[in-house]
Design a protein around this motif. Sequence first.
Motif, PDB file in Angstrom:
ATOM      1  N   ASP A   1      29.144  29.381  30.312  1.00  0.00           N
ATOM      2  CA  ASP A   1      29.650  28.327  31.181  1.00  0.00           C
ATOM      3  C   ASP A   1      30.151  28.967  32.474  1.00  0.00           C
ATOM      4  N   LEU A   2      29.556  28.611  33.605  1.00  0.00           N
ATOM      5  CA  LEU A   2      29.938  29.261  34.857  1.00  0.00           C
ATOM      6  C   LEU A   2      31.383  28.956  35.226  1.00  0.00           C
ATOM      7  N   ARG A   3      31.863  27.745  34.891  1.00  0.00           N
ATOM      8  CA  ARG A   3      33.268  27.432  35.200  1.00  0.00           C
ATOM      9  C   ARG A   3      34.189  28.332  34.401  1.00  0.00           C
ATOM     10  N   GLY A   4      33.781  28.615  33.149  1.00  0.00           N
ATOM     11  CA  GLY A   4      34.576  29.510  32.322  1.00  0.00           C
ATOM     12  C   GLY A   4      34.644  30.906  32.918  1.00  0.00           C
ATOM     13  N   LEU A   5      33.521  31.368  33.460  1.00  0.00           N
ATOM     14  CA  LEU A   5      33.491  32.718  34.015  1.00  0.00           C
ATOM     15  C   LEU A   5      34.324  32.828  35.287  1.00  0.00           C
ATOM     16  N   ALA A   6      34.362  31.731  36.071  1.00  0.00           N
ATOM     17  CA  ALA A   6      35.094  31.779  37.341  1.00  0.00           C
ATOM     18  C   ALA A   6      36.517  31.256  37.184  1.00  0.00           C
ATOM     19  N   HIS A   7      36.899  30.919  35.967  1.00  0.00           N
ATOM     20  CA  HIS A   7      38.201  30.316  35.741  1.00  0.00           C
ATOM     21  C   HIS A   7      39.313  31.269  36.148  1.00  0.00           C
ATOM     22  N   ARG A   8      40.305  30.784  36.839  1.00  0.00           N
ATOM     23  CA  ARG A   8      41.506  31.520  37.252  1.00  0.00           C
ATOM     24  C   ARG A   8      41.244  32.568  38.321  1.00  0.00           C
ATOM     25  N   ILE A   9      40.002  32.825  38.704  1.00  0.00           N
ATOM     26  CA  ILE A   9      39.814  33.801  39.781  1.00  0.00           C
ATOM     27  C   ILE A   9      39.270  33.131  41.034  1.00  0.00           C
ATOM     28  N   ALA A  10      38.933  31.847  40.933  1.00  0.00           N
ATOM     29  CA  ALA A  10      38.414  31.158  42.115  1.00  0.00           C
ATOM     30  C   ALA A  10      39.570  30.730  43.005  1.00  0.00           C
TER      31      ALA A  10
END
Lengths: 260, 422
Positions: B283-292
Amino acid sequence: MTKGIWTRETVVLMLLAAYLPLAVFWLWFGGAPAVQRSSLALLVLGFWNLVFLLARAQAISLALAITALAIAMLAPEGLGTFRLVLGISFGAVMGELVFGGWGRNVVHPATVALSFLGFGFPGFPWPDFLAPVAWAAIPAALIGLATGVLPGGVIAGAALVAAVTFALGLLSQAALPAAGIVLVLLVADPVTSATTHFARWLNGALYAGFVTLFAAGWQGAAPAQYAVAAALLTSLAAPLLDEMALALWYARRRRRHGAQ
Amino acid sequence: MIDLSFRSGLAPRFASPPSGPLECDDFVTEEAGLRAMPGQAPRVAMEVEQGALVAQGTPIARLRSAPEICFVAQMPARVARIDLLQGHRLSEIVLFREPGGDPVRHDTSGADTEAGLRLLMQNAGLWPWLGRRPFGGMPAPDERPAAIIVMATDTAPLAPDPRQALTGREEAFGRGLHALAGLTDGPVLVCQQPGPPLFDAALAGRVRTVDCGPRHPQGSAGLRAHALCPAGLDRPVWDIHAEDVAHLGDLLATGILPMTRLVRVGGEALREGRLLRAQPGADLRGLAHRIAQPGAHLLLSGSPLDGHEAHWLAPRHRQVTVLPRRAAGAQPHWLIAALTRSGTPKPVIPNAALDQAFGNTLPAAAFVRALGSGDDETAMKMGLLSLLEEDVALADYVLGGDAHLPGLLRAMLDRIRTEFAA
């Protein structure tokens, strides 16, 4: 999304930057008549570009400034407004606009206009170039090469052949200023010169060869006149040179990878 | 000449915060999606029902045309949603992670023979990680390629370094290469950045190392294929990422296909970059979570050049790009619009950047002209069949996106495929 910069107009802007030294020196030494001629060329080209914008929705390109500079610098002198307007109109419309605008043309519109004026109205004197203006072609070529908009092979090929023929005494010094300016302005144009590596060298060499031939054998012609004629013949031969280079490339790949 | 082509290419810079060291633990997102590569929607037969619990490696769907090719679960999960298009075409299958259960162990006893190896790769879910040229997509189950290109270099901007992915896995990589060599009569070419060898020299023979330059597109499979062993209509060339070859090596040794890969999360809209091991389809949102960074952003699967907006990491992608979502600009004044826009696309002016965008390996301007004018035969002679959209993405970027090269290339490839299939 993100995009790179090398659209048609960026190439035109880089070309304009390259031709800036040439234009500045020529206007500086040419004075009011030079300004007048370039304004007239700009005006006529602007008019025809506007006509094609309205009639055929062809986006206007700043390349018309390059065409205007080339025509104003190289056209025979004393033609008068009417002949000049006629020649520029013919060059712009038949050389560029009917093909779909700058980038789709086969021959440089300035080459067409100059050949039209030269062959159509013989007897008018062709311009001579002062040494500083001719030298300004060198920074122009360097800027064009550094930004990657002028094909390096064309300039290198022409320089190489010119150096050889000059050393052999076949090419006179009188031919060099006009030939150099025409090389930078008309022959090394990225649209109408050859596009493959080897063909670019051939293209430059062919131009220098034509100039040498005309300088030796065309009695009574001015340097600018035979340089423009050489440019016309070279740009007509460019697609053929490309085909030759591609045929060689295909053959080499076939030999290396087998028939596909 | 060789040296010149080694230096060729471009290094487009994209803003991105540096990614820290590789995160130790595998990062398995809570949700994952099974999907095909963009533009493809293969016809599938479902193996499990919606709501079923599956272990890692369980076949979830099979290709209708080739039932031995499976799409497998990347993690122990519950099948949350099955989304098929008309005609049982795979759109996406969403999995929710449910820890527990052992991964599926495959029987590797038959892998000594070519048929057994193929079957193992197809059943274990490794087949969709293979790419093929011409035309793209995954290879047919019994296709014998003329060559296999193993990409141990990735020159795309913000891409993770495959060498890092292979650290400590040289043995598995060598085993995978040896197995791959059994699938083809031609060479297996390992494209890498100059450096220490990645595999045991004893393998040499059909497995060859090819050094590539550091600039894009030197590390793109299509241009490598074009330079080394051009693909043709009856000469398919496969490409596979080096890490997947190491996975194949592990699969052969243990019977379990590892399901995480080195993924870099980069891009302008991040506060910090990230280098981690995640599963395909993460899940791309999971990968970018908290660092975006706060604010609207765009999640791309793939590099900034050829990435596409997506929800799940594509099967063959190894990077995620997070870009700020820019609001659509105001309409230009009608007069400006009339002066600058026209019905026909603007012509491409040959320049040095365009030559470099194809790595100086083919006559760029003539090729772009052939693409634009729909001249299939010339484009094929120039090497069109070795290329896919991702290989011309750099050229399209360089030309400011006006030329629409990937679209033209895809249309031409589709046209050629239908023409020669008839």
